[in-house]
Scaffold this active site. Structure first.
Site, PDB file in Angstrom:
ATOM      1  CB  SER A  47      69.773  29.700  40.328  1.00 38.84           C
ATOM      2  OG  SER A  47      69.323  30.945  39.807  1.00 38.84           O
ATOM      3  CG  ASP A  48      74.675  33.661  42.787  1.00 43.08           C
ATOM      4  OD1 ASP A  48      74.062  34.739  42.945  1.00 43.08           O
ATOM      5  OD2 ASP A  48      75.800  33.457  43.281  1.00 43.08           O
ATOM      6  CD1 TRP A  49      69.774  38.760  41.316  1.00 45.63           C
ATOM      7  CD2 TRP A  49      69.765  36.840  42.454  1.00 45.63           C
ATOM      8  NE1 TRP A  49      68.746  38.803  42.237  1.00 45.63           N
ATOM      9  CE2 TRP A  49      68.716  37.642  42.941  1.00 45.63           C
ATOM     10  CE3 TRP A  49      69.941  35.570  43.011  1.00 45.63           C
ATOM     11  CZ2 TRP A  49      67.855  37.232  43.956  1.00 45.63           C
ATOM     12  CZ3 TRP A  49      69.094  35.156  44.032  1.00 45.63           C
ATOM     13  CH2 TRP A  49      68.072  35.971  44.491  1.00 45.63           C
TER      14      TRP A  49
END
Length: 613
Positions: A324-326
């Site tokens: 996932s993105d942060w």
């Protein structure tokens, strides 16, 4: 001290990572990565598995100082590695190559103190250009410096993408970085979007060819000497409503009014076919999107089972890691600025519910979070089945084994400085900077003849003088004024990262337009625009004798292009609209969709055939 190699009864050298005096299958370098991952998976505690499904930022400090949280605020190395059993981190600010290598080795030594000695995977956002936005891209520093990848797209050579990636791979490996949080293969279809500079342009076929070459250069044949790439942002982040970015609440909606969803998928199909190690879903939530007759839930892509499991896994047959993105789970504050969780569409869910939904939707590893205890609780209370977690852990371990980290995670500090930013690499980067310059307009003034007197704005005058050019203090004393300008944007600074994420209108301030007109009344003007995204050049073009665009270029590289010492070869990788009215009428998912653009995609003009004197 780093763990010494042991020798098995049959003479095989191995690292006794769990300290039991026996060469267990996961420690046996002769076995396949699959066999070793299967063996290690069966030995791990639930806490170790939970540590593997998170990745976060780590502070790069003094080598061996594992108790300094630094500026990132995610915890100390000791807390993260020994306490939370985490072993995937991304790095931002780096010291010298040698100091970085010493720090990496000390961190790997710390990881040997965990129950199974799982080595650390270190990742980086792009860091070979000029841009700096702490959570998205780092400047080159001591690495070789190239144009951003949009500039490579302007040159348009597939082989150059592979060569750049190969150089970057060598420099990453010398520093102990074995994971790349790139390539960013979104299509640059909305002129306003802030993330265009690290894309490969707007054309699906070209971007697909470029990404295949990029992955060949970065990952190599089998990752053993390569860097594992994370292709982002699935299923394509360019189609943002109003061109706003979903790092921020006002930019959370992703829309496809032009029906071009499949085009945005094309580069990811190419990346999967090329064997990309990982894929990152974007923050955005699709609005009104239908895929194969199914209306997709309006929730962020990392929480969207139809996108990750049904589309990415089942239809596109991706079997690598989904990262996932942060910061999609927790609201945080960084440097005194709020940064709400990018839990778009599921803001009402609790933190455990968000973690559950992300993992059950198909995410293997959650970025920017350290919620290992939450995953342990979710498995223990039966919310998440451990077998589901095992599938993610196995995918993650496979990449570590393929990278060779279990056999040797260490780097050579004494040779790091010599391996990074070499004269050869820097010259190649410089040449690419100059070649990527795009000549948009030329009234016979380019190339500049030797001996031209320059008046400069937006340049380091000392560097220009060192180039061998006479620099004057007044425009009227110059043969030519060279003015370097940033593409316009609307300043914003409410949220973390927002100030460096340039968004909003593409119109220049009236003061800039008037200033260029005044300069043009006193001497010939060459304007150079940093095309980090599109810009409305219509009101400034008449004041220029030449107009050029760059995608990250030093003053020296620009001068090489202007004087023709290195031929400027760039063509526009995206169109430059004629007005904001045309931008507002365009569809964000459709490339080249503004009416009557000032400069269309692919535009460039040549040098004058007869040099001006």
């Amino acid at each position: 001290m780093a763990l010494a190699h042991s020798e098995s009864s049959d003479g095989t050298r191995y690292r006794d990572l769990n300290g039991n005096g026996v060469m267990d299958p996961y420690e046996d370098p002769r076995l396949s990565s699959d066999d070793r991952a299967d063996d290690l998976l069966g030995r791990l505690s639930l806490e170790e598995k939970a540590g593997l499904v998170f990745q976060t930022v780590i502070h790069v400090g003094a080598p061996g100082d594992h108790d300094d949280p630094g500026h990132v605020g995610t915890g100390t190395a000791r807390e993260l590695v020994l306490g939370k059993r985490m072993n995937h981190f991304n790095v931002t600010r780096l010291p010298s190559a040698r100091q970085t290598a010493l720090w990496v080795n000390a961190l790997q030594e710390l990881a040997e103190g965990t129950p199974h000695g799982i080595p650390v995977t270190l990742a980086s956002d792009p860091r070979h250009g000029f841009s700096h936005n702490e959570g998205m891209v780092q400047p080159a520093g001591h690495l070789s410096q190239w144009p951003e990848t949009l500039g490579l797209a302007a040159i348009g050579e597939v082989d150059l993408f592979e060569r750049f990636a190969d150089v970057a791979r060598r420099e990453y490996r010398a520093l102990g970085i074995t994971s790349a949080i790139h390539p960013q293969i979104d299509l640059a279809t909305d002129p306003r979007w802030a993330r265009q500079l690290q894309t490969f342009g707007q054309d699906p076929a070209q971007v697909s060819a470029f990404v295949a070459a990029y992955l060949r250069g970065f990952q190599g044949q089998d990752l053993s000497t390569g860097v594992a790439c994370i292709a982002k942002h699935f299923p394509g982040g360019g189609a943002q409503k109003d061109g706003e970015d979903p790092h921020f609440p006002y930019g959370r909606e992703q829309v496809y009014p032009g029906g071009r969803f499949d085009e945005h998928l094309a580069p990811f199909r190419a990346a999967i076919f090329a064997g990309v190690a990982a894929v990152m879903p974007y923050y955005g939530m699709p609005v009104g999107l239908t895929v194969d007759g199914e209306l997709i839930d309006e929730v962020g892509f990392a929480f969207n089972r139809a996108i990750i499991t049904d589309l990415l896994r089942s239809r596109l047959h991706f079997d690598g890691v989904v990262v996932s993105d942060w910061a999609i789970i927790s609201d945080i504050e960084v440097a005194g600025k709020p940064w709400p969780a990018k839990a778009w569409g599921v803001e009402h869910l609790s933190i455990p519910e968000r973690v559950t939904l992300a993992l059950q939707s198909g995410v293997d590893q959650i970025g920017g979070e350290t919620l290992t205890e939450v995953v342990v609780d979710l498995v223990q209370n039966g919310t998440i089945e451990e077998e589901h977690l095992n599938q993610s852990v196995r995918r993650i371990l496979l990449v570590k084994f393929r990278l060779g980290l279990f056999d040797n995670p260490y780097v050579e500090p004494d040779t790091a400085d010599a391996a990074v930013g070499t004269v050869e690499y820097r010259q190649e980067g410089h040449n690419a900077q100059a070649r990527s310059i795009t000549i948009l307009k030329n009234e016979g003034i380019l190339p500049l003849p030797e001996g031209t007197r320059l008046y400069c704005e937006g340049m380091n005058v000392d560097d220009v003088r060192q180039y061998g050019v006479e620099v004057v203090d007044k425009p009227e004393d110059a043969d030519v004024a060279v003015v370097r300008l940033a593409a316009p944007y609307e300043p914003r600074d409410m949220y973390f990262l927002e100030a460096a994420t340039h968004q909003g209108s593409l119109d220049f301030d009236p003061e800039v337009i008037a200033h260029l007109a005044d300069l043009a009344s006193r001497t010939a003007v060459i304007a150079d625009i940093h095309l980090e995204r599109a810009a409305i050049l219509t009101p400034i073009a008449p004041s220029t004798s030449a107009l050029v665009g760059n995608y990250g270029a030093s003053d020296r590289a620009l001068l090489d292009a202007l004087f023709g010492r290195i031929q400027a070869q760039g063509t526009l990788p995206m169109e430059l609209p004629s007005s904001m009215t045309e931008v507002l009428a365009s569809y964000p998912d459709v490339p080249s969709d503004t009416g009557n653009p000032l400069f269309p995609v692919g535009h460039s003009v040549p040098y004058a055939t007869v040099m001006r004197t």
